[in-house]
Design an enzyme around this catalytic site. Sequence first.
Site, mmCIF file in Angstrom:
data_model
loop_
_atom_site.group_PDB
_atom_site.id
_atom_site.type_symbol
_atom_site.label_atom_id
_atom_site.label_comp_id
_atom_site.label_asym_id
_atom_site.label_seq_id
_atom_site.Cartn_x
_atom_site.Cartn_y
_atom_site.Cartn_z
ATOM 1 N N LYS A 22 41.972 29.826 39.238
ATOM 2 C CA LYS A 22 41.240 28.636 39.687
ATOM 3 C C LYS A 22 42.169 27.427 39.834
ATOM 4 C CE LYS A 22 36.860 30.257 37.834
ATOM 5 N NZ LYS A 22 37.377 31.608 37.644
ATOM 6 N N SER A 47 34.843 38.519 28.560
ATOM 7 C CA SER A 47 35.181 37.299 27.833
ATOM 8 C C SER A 47 33.929 36.473 27.621
ATOM 9 C CB SER A 47 36.206 36.484 28.626
ATOM 10 O OG SER A 47 35.616 35.998 29.821
#
Length: 596
Positions: A360, A402
Amino acid sequence: MSLATVLVTIGAFIKLGLYRAVIRYLSEHAFLAIILGVAISSVALIVFGFLFQALVPRSVPVIYGAFAFLLVAGTRFTVRAIVRRPREKAKNTVLIVGAGPKGMQLASALAQGVEYRPVGFVSLVSSNHRSLISGLPVYSVEHLEKAVRELDASRALLALEDSVPVNRKELLAALERLSIPVQTVPSMSELVAGQARINDIRDLEIEDLLGRDPMRPDAAIVSESLYGKSVMVTGAGGSIGSELCRQILRHKPRVLVLFEQSEFSLYAIERELRTISDVESLDVSVHAVLGSVTHRRRCEAVMKAFDVQAVYHAAAYKHVPLVEHNVIEGIQNNVFGTWHTAEAAISAGVERFVLISTDKAVRPTNVMGASKRMAELVLQGLSQRQSKTVFSMVRFGNVLGSSGSVVPLFRDQIRDGGPVTVTHPDIIRYFMTIPEASQLVLQAGSMGRGGEVFVLDMGEPVKIADLARKMIHLMGLEEKSDDNPAGDIEIVFTGLRPGEKLYEELLIGDNPQGTSHPRIMMAWEVSLPWASVEDLLSKFTRASQAFDCRAVVELLKEGRTAYQPNGDVADLVWCNNTDLPISPAPDTGGKVLHLK
């Protein structure tokens, strides 16, 4: 003679434990005991016939043995079948995918259990098709749907051998077409370590959903950079940080320092690592330290106290919408936290510093991504300013499983009956499992020479909507849609969240360079001289002290991060407080101010 034979026979059966066996649980051991008992009885008949000088034709012991076996074994196994039939009928029928030793163990364990009944095997070897194993039919992968239909299986269980190569993508595509849920059993390493039993049925592992086999790092290179060293992991209680700690521990560093600001997360990972160290006799000194990466002096004191030689900086705010709604805190933790920890590492004489970055950070459209790109620029600037500490960055995409991952979210939504929420029908992401990502981070970190941005090969991008459909199908359900209104689970598209992109990238430039590992590339990215970075950090400090979110956003654009926000400032405090920005805190000369 007959009485003596009967007495010997009864004695033999008692000694062999046949009368102590519970009929409903009779096994092949009881079958062997019956054969041996009948053989002893037949021999006794011959011996007593000779002793009592009775005429016993040669065929009599044979006929006697046959009838005795039919009577003793037949009655017992018939009773067992009658007693067990209602319970067997009540069990869920399962098809075992995998006809190796693991599949055999699973079938045996399930047969003795009370919940599942194996009805057949699916072999990955086509030549095994139409054969029988333990009385159960074997089908090839090509005939999976036929096996489910003919055997009336209620679910499929994966029992694949760890050492046998499998084309996961093709197998998963075949399983996805089934109308029954697909589950798996523990890996052989978990069985050997005593962490699970063969009949511990669970939902498909995340790497199974990924549909590709993870590639392992070069253990020798990684061990060379960790063995006997003092290593510190920031954000040690997070999903990436904790897995890094587990893998670093097994490379036997001299000291492992866990640095974390969440008390419970730190307690949990410390307890787990100490247990692993004791059980596996690793003799690693594990230290749990509370602290924030934004406190430079605390970081420096910790590094000096434990003579830290390598730092893996995993501490960061990574949830895109949350950072979008908390701009100042995102900058403080991701940018200043990285800067302060890096400066502390330089002052403490740390040899190697590795930043865990993200895809990102590439042409970011959100504050989180832009803050991580800014953190990369800080380390690149520091790498130019000095050479004592080697700084490198490792950039990768989403990790399955996660905290905040879509996989557990989708699983919970499916179990609750839906709907499954996806932001956009075309949104795609790169995925990697936490263990594989952590292993490659360690490998890439050991390659760093100063200022490099390493990029992990994430494989093919995954369409999130397709991942949701795959999970629905593998849990034995159907998607509810306009074409299938009678389906079970509906997929609802909620729209992109603030700062969210449809497509993620891993590279800013187009000239990645290969490394010695096939899944690690080195990117040549734009960098800034330290003077420019330092000036930007000063401006960020003033904007943060004034809680001026708009100024922070403008600075992220100015910092050559390629930040292009796809909306206005979304910080919750900024949008709901008309008094902001406020004046920076005055210089008090060391005095403490009390606000009224």
